[in-house]
Motif scaffolding. Structure first.
Motif, PDB file in Angstrom:
ATOM      1  N   ASN A   1      -6.580  59.477  62.841  1.00 43.00           N
ATOM      2  CA  ASN A   1      -6.622  58.085  62.438  1.00 43.00           C
ATOM      3  C   ASN A   1      -5.212  57.553  62.179  1.00 43.00           C
ATOM      4  O   ASN A   1      -4.765  57.457  61.045  1.00 43.00           O
ATOM      5  CB  ASN A   1      -7.476  57.976  61.159  1.00 43.00           C
ATOM      6  N   PRO A   2      -4.504  57.217  63.268  1.00 42.49           N
ATOM      7  CA  PRO A   2      -3.109  56.788  63.113  1.00 42.49           C
ATOM      8  C   PRO A   2      -2.970  55.518  62.268  1.00 42.49           C
ATOM      9  O   PRO A   2      -1.961  55.353  61.587  1.00 42.49           O
ATOM     10  CB  PRO A   2      -2.642  56.573  64.549  1.00 42.49           C
ATOM     11  N   GLU A   3      -3.989  54.653  62.300  1.00 38.13           N
ATOM     12  CA  GLU A   3      -3.911  53.422  61.500  1.00 38.13           C
ATOM     13  C   GLU A   3      -3.725  53.764  60.028  1.00 38.13           C
ATOM     14  O   GLU A   3      -2.910  53.154  59.330  1.00 38.13           O
ATOM     15  CB  GLU A   3      -5.182  52.572  61.665  1.00 38.13           C
ATOM     16  N   ALA A   4      -4.507  54.757  59.567  1.00 38.22           N
ATOM     17  CA  ALA A   4      -4.426  55.132  58.155  1.00 38.22           C
ATOM     18  C   ALA A   4      -3.034  55.658  57.812  1.00 38.22           C
ATOM     19  O   ALA A   4      -2.464  55.321  56.777  1.00 38.22           O
ATOM     20  CB  ALA A   4      -5.476  56.194  57.834  1.00 38.22           C
ATOM     21  N   VAL A   5      -2.480  56.479  58.714  1.00 38.99           N
ATOM     22  CA  VAL A   5      -1.154  57.028  58.489  1.00 38.99           C
ATOM     23  C   VAL A   5      -0.133  55.897  58.423  1.00 38.99           C
ATOM     24  O   VAL A   5       0.745  55.862  57.553  1.00 38.99           O
ATOM     25  CB  VAL A   5      -0.799  58.019  59.620  1.00 38.99           C
ATOM     26  N   ASP A   6      -0.282  54.959  59.335  1.00 42.17           N
ATOM     27  CA  ASP A   6       0.635  53.828  59.389  1.00 42.17           C
ATOM     28  C   ASP A   6       0.525  52.998  58.112  1.00 42.17           C
ATOM     29  O   ASP A   6       1.531  52.581  57.530  1.00 42.17           O
ATOM     30  CB  ASP A   6       0.300  52.969  60.623  1.00 42.17           C
ATOM     31  N   THR A   7      -0.720  52.768  57.663  1.00 46.02           N
ATOM     32  CA  THR A   7      -0.942  51.984  56.451  1.00 46.02           C
ATOM     33  C   THR A   7      -0.296  52.649  55.247  1.00 46.02           C
ATOM     34  O   THR A   7       0.189  51.982  54.341  1.00 46.02           O
ATOM     35  CB  THR A   7      -2.456  51.829  56.191  1.00 46.02           C
ATOM     36  N   ALA A   8      -0.279  53.991  55.250  1.00 49.24           N
ATOM     37  CA  ALA A   8       0.332  54.719  54.137  1.00 49.24           C
ATOM     38  C   ALA A   8       1.854  54.654  54.199  1.00 49.24           C
ATOM     39  O   ALA A   8       2.534  55.247  53.364  1.00 49.24           O
ATOM     40  CB  ALA A   8      -0.130  56.171  54.138  1.00 49.24           C
ATOM     41  N   GLY A   9       2.379  53.961  55.183  1.00 50.12           N
ATOM     42  CA  GLY A   9       3.824  53.778  55.260  1.00 50.12           C
ATOM     43  C   GLY A   9       4.551  54.930  55.921  1.00 50.12           C
ATOM     44  O   GLY A   9       5.753  55.116  55.759  1.00 50.12           O
ATOM     45  N   ILE A  10       3.827  55.743  56.699  1.00 49.25           N
ATOM     46  CA  ILE A  10       4.456  56.871  57.389  1.00 49.25           C
ATOM     47  C   ILE A  10       4.539  56.529  58.875  1.00 49.25           C
ATOM     48  O   ILE A  10       3.600  55.961  59.435  1.00 49.25           O
ATOM     49  CB  ILE A  10       3.642  58.152  57.176  1.00 49.25           C
ATOM     50  N   SER A  11       5.656  56.893  59.495  1.00 51.39           N
ATOM     51  CA  SER A  11       5.865  56.506  60.887  1.00 51.39           C
ATOM     52  C   SER A  11       5.026  57.361  61.849  1.00 51.39           C
ATOM     53  O   SER A  11       5.202  58.578  61.915  1.00 51.39           O
ATOM     54  CB  SER A  11       7.346  56.630  61.242  1.00 51.39           C
ATOM     55  N   VAL A  12       4.125  56.697  62.566  1.00 54.61           N
ATOM     56  CA  VAL A  12       3.319  57.376  63.582  1.00 54.61           C
ATOM     57  C   VAL A  12       4.230  57.911  64.678  1.00 54.61           C
ATOM     58  O   VAL A  12       4.089  59.045  65.135  1.00 54.61           O
ATOM     59  CB  VAL A  12       2.280  56.399  64.171  1.00 54.61           C
ATOM     60  N   THR A  13       5.195  57.087  65.067  1.00 56.72           N
ATOM     61  CA  THR A  13       6.106  57.460  66.145  1.00 56.72           C
ATOM     62  C   THR A  13       6.870  58.739  65.804  1.00 56.72           C
ATOM     63  O   THR A  13       6.893  59.689  66.596  1.00 56.72           O
ATOM     64  CB  THR A  13       7.118  56.317  66.381  1.00 56.72           C
ATOM     65  N   LEU A  14       7.446  58.772  64.615  1.00 59.80           N
ATOM     66  CA  LEU A  14       8.252  59.928  64.226  1.00 59.80           C
ATOM     67  C   LEU A  14       7.392  61.196  64.195  1.00 59.80           C
ATOM     68  O   LEU A  14       7.780  62.237  64.734  1.00 59.80           O
ATOM     69  CB  LEU A  14       8.881  59.687  62.857  1.00 59.80           C
ATOM     70  N   LEU A  15       6.205  61.086  63.588  1.00 62.95           N
ATOM     71  CA  LEU A  15       5.329  62.254  63.498  1.00 62.95           C
ATOM     72  C   LEU A  15       4.972  62.789  64.872  1.00 62.95           C
ATOM     73  O   LEU A  15       4.958  63.995  65.122  1.00 62.95           O
ATOM     74  CB  LEU A  15       4.050  61.882  62.758  1.00 62.95           C
ATOM     75  N   ARG A  16       4.677  61.870  65.777  1.00 64.38           N
ATOM     76  CA  ARG A  16       4.271  62.319  67.111  1.00 64.38           C
ATOM     77  C   ARG A  16       5.440  62.950  67.849  1.00 64.38           C
ATOM     78  O   ARG A  16       5.269  63.936  68.574  1.00 64.38           O
ATOM     79  CB  ARG A  16       3.677  61.144  67.894  1.00 64.38           C
ATOM     80  N   TYR A  17       6.641  62.405  67.653  1.00 64.78           N
ATOM     81  CA  TYR A  17       7.808  63.034  68.276  1.00 64.78           C
ATOM     82  C   TYR A  17       8.038  64.429  67.692  1.00 64.78           C
ATOM     83  O   TYR A  17       8.367  65.370  68.403  1.00 64.78           O
ATOM     84  CB  TYR A  17       9.064  62.168  68.100  1.00 64.78           C
ATOM     85  N   GLN A  18       7.856  64.550  66.373  1.00 63.27           N
ATOM     86  CA  GLN A  18       8.028  65.867  65.755  1.00 63.27           C
ATOM     87  C   GLN A  18       7.040  66.872  66.347  1.00 63.27           C
ATOM     88  O   GLN A  18       7.392  68.010  66.657  1.00 63.27           O
ATOM     89  CB  GLN A  18       7.841  65.767  64.237  1.00 63.27           C
ATOM     90  N   ALA A  19       5.785  66.414  66.525  1.00 58.16           N
ATOM     91  CA  ALA A  19       4.777  67.289  67.122  1.00 58.16           C
ATOM     92  C   ALA A  19       5.192  67.699  68.529  1.00 58.16           C
ATOM     93  O   ALA A  19       5.017  68.854  68.939  1.00 58.16           O
ATOM     94  CB  ALA A  19       3.422  66.591  67.151  1.00 58.16           C
ATOM     95  N   MET A  20       5.758  66.756  69.296  1.00 58.57           N
ATOM     96  CA  MET A  20       6.166  67.071  70.664  1.00 58.57           C
ATOM     97  C   MET A  20       7.299  68.087  70.670  1.00 58.57           C
ATOM     98  O   MET A  20       7.380  68.941  71.559  1.00 58.57           O
ATOM     99  CB  MET A  20       6.594  65.798  71.413  1.00 58.57           C
ATOM    100  N   ILE A  21       8.203  67.994  69.673  1.00 58.64           N
ATOM    101  CA  ILE A  21       9.304  68.968  69.620  1.00 58.64           C
ATOM    102  C   ILE A  21       8.761  70.362  69.306  1.00 58.64           C
ATOM    103  O   ILE A  21       9.137  71.348  69.955  1.00 58.64           O
ATOM    104  CB  ILE A  21      10.361  68.528  68.583  1.00 58.64           C
ATOM    105  N   ILE A  22       7.818  70.441  68.349  1.00 61.13           N
ATOM    106  CA  ILE A  22       7.223  71.744  68.035  1.00 61.13           C
ATOM    107  C   ILE A  22       6.529  72.307  69.275  1.00 61.13           C
ATOM    108  O   ILE A  22       6.707  73.474  69.633  1.00 61.13           O
ATOM    109  CB  ILE A  22       6.209  71.610  66.876  1.00 61.13           C
ATOM    110  N   ALA A  23       5.773  71.447  69.947  1.00 61.73           N
ATOM    111  CA  ALA A  23       5.083  71.890  71.168  1.00 61.73           C
ATOM    112  C   ALA A  23       6.095  72.368  72.197  1.00 61.73           C
ATOM    113  O   ALA A  23       5.882  73.380  72.879  1.00 61.73           O
ATOM    114  CB  ALA A  23       4.237  70.759  71.736  1.00 61.73           C
ATOM    115  N   GLY A  24       7.212  71.646  72.307  1.00 65.31           N
ATOM    116  CA  GLY A  24       8.248  72.021  73.270  1.00 65.31           C
ATOM    117  C   GLY A  24       8.829  73.388  72.965  1.00 65.31           C
ATOM    118  O   GLY A  24       9.030  74.205  73.867  1.00 65.31           O
TER     119      GLY A  24
END
Lengths: 369, 323
Positions: B190-213
């Motif tokens: 639920n990215p909307e909820a994360v965004d509403t909590a003031g956390i960057s969806v973009t940053l989190l997803r990039y972090q996940a991509m780096i871990i996956a990489g």
């Protein structure tokens, strides 16, 4: 953030944007060539000379294009229904098996009938190979990309088994079938031209090019002029809306993917019935994957696909000559270009939208003053 | 006794084959739990395998190879992230583009750099991750059963295989026991909820991509510098897709994913053992059919005859901030 969906006029949207995306892909390809230590412009001139420089080359260019029309149409029919069929390789292999069985069965007694049966056999076997992934996608929600890839591996192993086992040429050592009986091949292009008194160098270009064009027309007709084509496109755009409107989405999925498999299966007409005149292992040579790039480059429109297929024909034929002239370049480079085309034309269609929209807005303002 | 030795050998090769599969499946898991479908695992593995083999061949150090493999894989991961997050493009298409691009680029570069027809030179053993003997393995090898299990089965694998098995609890701990992991899972549901909590969806997803990489990079490096001794054209042979299937079968959870990977690895090891062996009742199975086994198993598993599978809800859907 990029990817702002700005409004652009139809012509810019339909022609300019895809053209620019392909230019970016080709530009990056040029960088790769440069990185390999070769001159990209000289490479381009060799490529074009190799593809159009003499009659035989032109024949080869369109011969390769024929394969890509079939596989490109296959990918696009599935894509219109909202699915990504990357099983073109396996479906083409099975299509090749279908046509081979037809020709070896009836070729001696009734060559002409066997050719018709071969065309049907190629389509039916290709469709049948797509059926299981299609059914699993429609009824069980199994990921079509993974299942079709698995079916490629299975088809390749199955064909390898047949060609060193039951279908192998008696006494032969190579993984290939017996030669097709005389008179069962498709007519060669130079033979047709000779009948009307025009001399054209011999090349593998054959009648399946016309079959491919007819298939393109058929796909266009299906998509834009029939009820089923409409249902397919609605289901592809929004499966919920389609189901609500009374479309059986699983039926549409299965039929669309089987049509896709049939088109991929018909690739064998060109390679086997047009040129090799026997079934050989892995004759598909990755052409099923080329179809993905062709479909995106042609914006999933049949006419666009025919044009994109010719362009990839140029890349394959010209690329062969290029690999001959430049030692650092192999035919693998064409696969890189495919990947880049899929990336820029398929995955990032909006990459240049913002700058183009800004430029357009500025030009429109100037024009108004 | 013969039977026991067979079981031991089979288990041993299962563990060896499982390593790259586990790492790749965990990479896919991290990406999908954050909402990005990563069909490009196959391409990233292949790129890492090539980069690792090239670097190890030039520097004669497996560590330099591993580093190069990770860098190559992370770069491709970021490209996929850019397409999926910023461009909001079709993630499946982007993944396929990466697979095809690498399938061409790796042999092209191999040919240009090493002139060996699309392969890298055979790596000497000092440029590879070779078998490690675990402590006391020699000492207790004489002990019945325990000795066989510890010394013959668990000991004697390459470092990267052990890394793969350690990665499972590590990824599990990050996902379920840390704040970062909670946010990462939330952004996939639920990215909307994360965004509403003031956390960057973009940053989190990039972090996940780096871990996956990183995970995928280790996986690919293992292919060419631990299991193999150099890069061979198309050496990933569909393993990236098998890993995805294992992740789906493992219901996007680390431990079940590990078990699914072990199942795939077992079937792979089994098909190697079955070649040329005459079985009771059916006789010798042609090699082409035993090769099919892992692929057929994948299709059967994906057919869902083994339980319902539910992907993270936002997986594959680009996030669009409302204005």
């Amino acid at each position: 953030m990029s990817a702002v969906p700005a409004k652009l006029p139809g012509a810019v949207e339909a022609v300019l944007m895809p053209f620019l995306n392909i230019m970016v892909a080709l530009f990056v390809s040029g960088l790769v060539v440069w990185g390999l230590g070769e001159d990209p412009f000289f490479a381009l001139s060799l490529l074009i000379e190799g593809a159009f420089g003499y009659e035989e080359a032109i024949g080869y260019t369109f011969y390769y294009a024929t394969n890509f029309i079939f596989t490109g149409l296959a990918v696009s029919v599935a894509f219109h229904a909202g699915h990504f069929n990357i099983g073109g390789e396996g479906q083409a292999m099975l299509g090749g098996l279908g046509l081979t069985l037809a020709v070896l069965w009836l070729g001696d007694t009734a060559p002409v009938l066997s050719i018709f049966l071969a065309i049907i056999g190629a389509a039916v076997f290709g469709a049948a190979w797509a059926f299981i992934p299609a059914w699993l996608q429609a009824k069980r929600g199994s990921h079509i990309v993974i299942t079709t890839i698995m079916f490629n591996f299975i088809a390749s192993a199955f064909l390898a088994y047949l060609l060193v086992g039951p279908l192998q040429r008696p006494g032969g050592q190579m993984p290939e079938s017996s030669d097709f009986p005389d008179g069962t091949g498709l007519m060669q292009f130079h033979e047709v031209l000779e009948m009307v008194g025009i001399r054209f160098e011999q090349s593998p270009l054959n009648a399946s090019f016309l079959i491919a064009l007819m298939a393109a027309f058929g796909v266009w007709f299906l998509l834009t002029r029939t009820r089923f084509g409409y249902e397919m496109r609605v289901a592809g755009k929004n499966a919920h809306a389609a189901a609500f409107a009374g479309v059986s989405v699983s039926r549409v999925t299965i039929i669309a993917l089987m049509l896709s498999g049939a088109l991929a299966g018909m690739m064998g007409l060109n390679e086997l019935l047009g040129e090799q005149l026997r079934l050989i292992g892995n004759f598909t040579l990755g052409y099923g994957f080329v179809g993905i790039a062709v479909a995106f480059m042609g914006r999933n429109h049949p006419l666009g696909i025919v044009l994109a297929a010719v362009l990839f024909g140029v890349l394959y034929q010209g690329g062969a000559e290029l690999a001959f002239e430049m030692p650092n370049i192999t035919r693998d480079l064409i696969v890189v270009i495919q990947g880049l085309v899929i990336l820029f034309a398929g995955a990032m269609p909006h990459l240049l939208r913002k700058p183009v929209a800004l430029l357009y807005a500025r030009m429109a303002r100037k024009g108004a003053v | 006794m013969e039977f026991l030795v067979d079981i031991l050998l089979l288990s041993d090769s299962t563990l060896r084959v499982a390593g790259p599969l586990i790492l790749a499946a965990l990479a896919g898991l991290c990406a999908e739990r954050a909402g990005i479908v990563d069909i490009g695992l196959e391409g990233k593995m292949l790129a890492a395998a090539f980069a690792a083999a090239s670097a190890a061949s030039v520097t004669a150090s497996p560590w330099a190879g591993l580093l190069a493999g990770i860098v190559a894989s992370v770069l491709l991961s970021l490209l996929h992230g850019y397409v999926s997050i910023n461009q909001r493009g079709n993630q499946i298409v982007s993944g396929m583009a990466i697979n095809i691009m690498v399938a061409g680029l790796a042999p092209t570069l191999a040919n240009a750099w090493f002139s060996r027809g699309g392969q890298t030179p055979l790596l000497p053993s000092e440029a590879r991750f070779t078998e490690i003997t675990l402590p006391f393995a020699d000492a207790i090898s004489g002990v019945p059963l325990l000795g066989a299990i510890y010394s013959d089965l668990l000991s004697g694998h390459s470092l990267l295989t052990y890394v793969a098995f350690v990665a499972v609890p590590t990824v599990g701990w990050i996902l379920y026991k840390t704040r970062f992991g909670l946010r990462l899972r939330a952004v996939g549901e639920n990215p909307e909820a994360v965004d509403t909590a003031g956390i960057s969806v973009t940053l989190l997803r990039y972090q996940a991509m780096i871990i996956a990489g990183i995970l995928c990079g280790i996986s690919g490096s293992a292919l060419s510098t631990a299991l193999g001794a150099g890069f061979i054209r198309d050496m990933s042979a569909g393993k990236g897709f098998l890993a995805l299937a294992a992740m789906i079968f493992g219901k996007w959870k680390p431990v079940p994913t590990l078990l699914a990977c072990l199942l795939f690895a077992f079937v792979d090891a089994l098909q190697g053992r079955l070649q040329g062996v005459a079985l009771p009742l059916v006789g010798e199975i042609p090699v082409q059919f035993t090769i099919m086994l892992p692929y057929v198993l994948t299709v059967i598993i994906l057919a869902g005859f083994v339980g319902k599978m539910e992907a993270p809800k936002a997986s594959g859907i680009p996030y669009e901030k409302d204005r």
